[in-house]
Design a protein around this motif. Structure first.
Motif, mmCIF file in Angstrom:
data_model
loop_
_atom_site.group_PDB
_atom_site.id
_atom_site.type_symbol
_atom_site.label_atom_id
_atom_site.label_comp_id
_atom_site.label_asym_id
_atom_site.label_seq_id
_atom_site.Cartn_x
_atom_site.Cartn_y
_atom_site.Cartn_z
ATOM 1 N N GLY A 115 41.007 72.477 56.034
ATOM 2 C CA GLY A 115 40.898 73.093 54.719
ATOM 3 C C GLY A 115 39.572 72.834 54.040
ATOM 4 N N SER A 116 38.750 71.952 54.575
ATOM 5 C CA SER A 116 37.518 71.595 53.891
ATOM 6 C C SER A 116 36.390 72.599 54.096
ATOM 7 N N VAL A 117 36.436 73.364 55.172
ATOM 8 C CA VAL A 117 35.341 74.305 55.450
ATOM 9 C C VAL A 117 35.197 75.350 54.347
ATOM 10 N N PRO A 118 36.265 76.034 53.919
ATOM 11 C CA PRO A 118 36.078 77.020 52.846
ATOM 12 C C PRO A 118 35.550 76.406 51.552
ATOM 13 N N ILE A 119 35.978 75.217 51.218
ATOM 14 C CA ILE A 119 35.499 74.564 50.001
ATOM 15 C C ILE A 119 34.010 74.264 50.126
ATOM 16 N N THR A 120 33.607 73.753 51.278
ATOM 17 C CA THR A 120 32.191 73.471 51.520
ATOM 18 C C THR A 120 31.379 74.756 51.516
ATOM 19 N N LEU A 121 31.935 75.808 52.094
ATOM 20 C CA LEU A 121 31.271 77.112 52.125
ATOM 21 C C LEU A 121 30.975 77.600 50.710
ATOM 22 N N VAL A 122 31.943 77.499 49.815
ATOM 23 C CA VAL A 122 31.753 77.899 48.420
ATOM 24 C C VAL A 122 30.636 77.067 47.790
ATOM 25 N N HIS A 123 30.656 75.781 48.034
ATOM 26 C CA HIS A 123 29.651 74.881 47.464
ATOM 27 C C HIS A 123 28.242 75.263 47.943
ATOM 28 N N VAL A 124 28.079 75.502 49.226
ATOM 29 C CA VAL A 124 26.770 75.862 49.788
ATOM 30 C C VAL A 124 26.275 77.182 49.201
ATOM 31 N N LEU A 125 27.149 78.184 49.125
ATOM 32 C CA LEU A 125 26.732 79.477 48.574
ATOM 33 C C LEU A 125 26.415 79.378 47.088
ATOM 34 N N GLU A 126 27.123 78.535 46.366
ATOM 35 C CA GLU A 126 26.841 78.351 44.939
ATOM 36 C C GLU A 126 25.469 77.706 44.756
ATOM 37 N N GLU A 127 25.146 76.740 45.587
ATOM 38 C CA GLU A 127 23.858 76.044 45.463
ATOM 39 C C GLU A 127 22.683 76.873 45.962
ATOM 40 N N ARG A 128 22.873 77.576 47.084
ATOM 41 C CA ARG A 128 21.753 78.259 47.733
ATOM 42 C C ARG A 128 21.698 79.754 47.502
ATOM 43 N N GLN A 143 25.818 79.385 58.980
ATOM 44 C CA GLN A 143 26.288 78.620 60.133
ATOM 45 C C GLN A 143 25.466 77.345 60.293
ATOM 46 N N ALA A 144 24.160 77.447 60.141
ATOM 47 C CA ALA A 144 23.288 76.267 60.259
ATOM 48 C C ALA A 144 23.551 75.285 59.120
ATOM 49 N N ALA A 145 23.708 75.799 57.909
ATOM 50 C CA ALA A 145 23.934 74.931 56.751
ATOM 51 C C ALA A 145 25.241 74.162 56.877
ATOM 52 N N LEU A 146 26.267 74.807 57.417
ATOM 53 C CA LEU A 146 27.581 74.176 57.541
ATOM 54 C C LEU A 146 27.746 73.423 58.862
ATOM 55 N N GLN A 147 26.821 73.630 59.777
ATOM 56 C CA GLN A 147 26.870 73.014 61.109
ATOM 57 C C GLN A 147 28.197 73.302 61.799
ATOM 58 N N LEU A 148 28.524 74.605 61.849
ATOM 59 C CA LEU A 148 29.768 75.055 62.464
ATOM 60 C C LEU A 148 29.481 75.951 63.654
ATOM 61 N N ALA A 197 36.643 80.789 58.729
ATOM 62 C CA ALA A 197 36.452 80.432 57.322
ATOM 63 C C ALA A 197 36.092 81.658 56.497
ATOM 64 N N LEU A 198 35.207 82.500 57.030
ATOM 65 C CA LEU A 198 34.822 83.711 56.298
ATOM 66 C C LEU A 198 35.996 84.672 56.154
ATOM 67 N N GLU A 199 36.827 84.747 57.173
ATOM 68 C CA GLU A 199 38.018 85.594 57.086
ATOM 69 C C GLU A 199 38.943 85.102 55.972
ATOM 70 N N THR A 200 39.151 83.790 55.928
ATOM 71 C CA THR A 200 39.988 83.185 54.890
ATOM 72 C C THR A 200 39.433 83.486 53.497
ATOM 73 N N MET A 201 38.137 83.279 53.349
ATOM 74 C CA MET A 201 37.507 83.464 52.047
ATOM 75 C C MET A 201 37.438 84.937 51.643
ATOM 76 N N THR A 202 37.268 85.813 52.606
ATOM 77 C CA THR A 202 37.254 87.250 52.313
ATOM 78 C C THR A 202 38.648 87.720 51.898
ATOM 79 N N GLU A 203 39.676 87.254 52.614
ATOM 80 C CA GLU A 203 41.063 87.592 52.261
ATOM 81 C C GLU A 203 41.389 87.146 50.840
ATOM 82 N N ALA A 204 40.861 86.004 50.452
ATOM 83 C CA ALA A 204 41.108 85.465 49.112
ATOM 84 C C ALA A 204 40.171 86.074 48.073
#
Length: 99
Positions: free
Chosen positions: A26-39, A48-53, A61-68
């Motif tokens: 569950g932490s990847v989507p939260i981190t994804l939001v944080h990275v996009l908010e900052e950058r 992908q590079a920023a999240l090291q995934l 993660a993108l599918e989850t976040m897009t669905e939401a």
């Protein structure tokens, strides 16, 4: 509008809970939001590079976040840009308030 925001957040929580039950982190989507908010908006490769995934984990993660309705993808396949929606920005603000 507040009711609409809570519906998006409710969708996000339901999605995260279903992912948690299937063993997805569950932490990847939260981190994804944080990275996009900052950058700001990033290409899929940059994100992908920023999240090291690996690409599969990022795709999930993108599918989850897009669905939401918290992120949106724009551009053509292979050069897509990921950005936060207004609901995604509100989620990032809420995260910051509780950090």
């Amino acid at each position: 509008m507040a009711e609409e925001s809570s519906n998006y957040f409710g969708t996000f929580l339901e999605t995260m809970q279903s992912k948690e039950r299937t063993g997805d982190t569950g932490s990847v989507p939260i981190t994804l939001v944080h990275v996009l908010e900052e950058r700001g908006p990033l290409s899929v490769t940059e994100l992908q590079a920023a999240l090291q995934l690996d690409i599969l984990s990022l795709s999930k993660a993108l599918e989850t976040m897009t669905e939401a309705q918290l992120v949106q993808l724009s551009g053509s396949a292979g050069s897509e840009t990921v950005s936060l929606t207004p609901q995604g920005h509100r989620l990032a603000e809420m995260q910051s308030a509780f950090a």
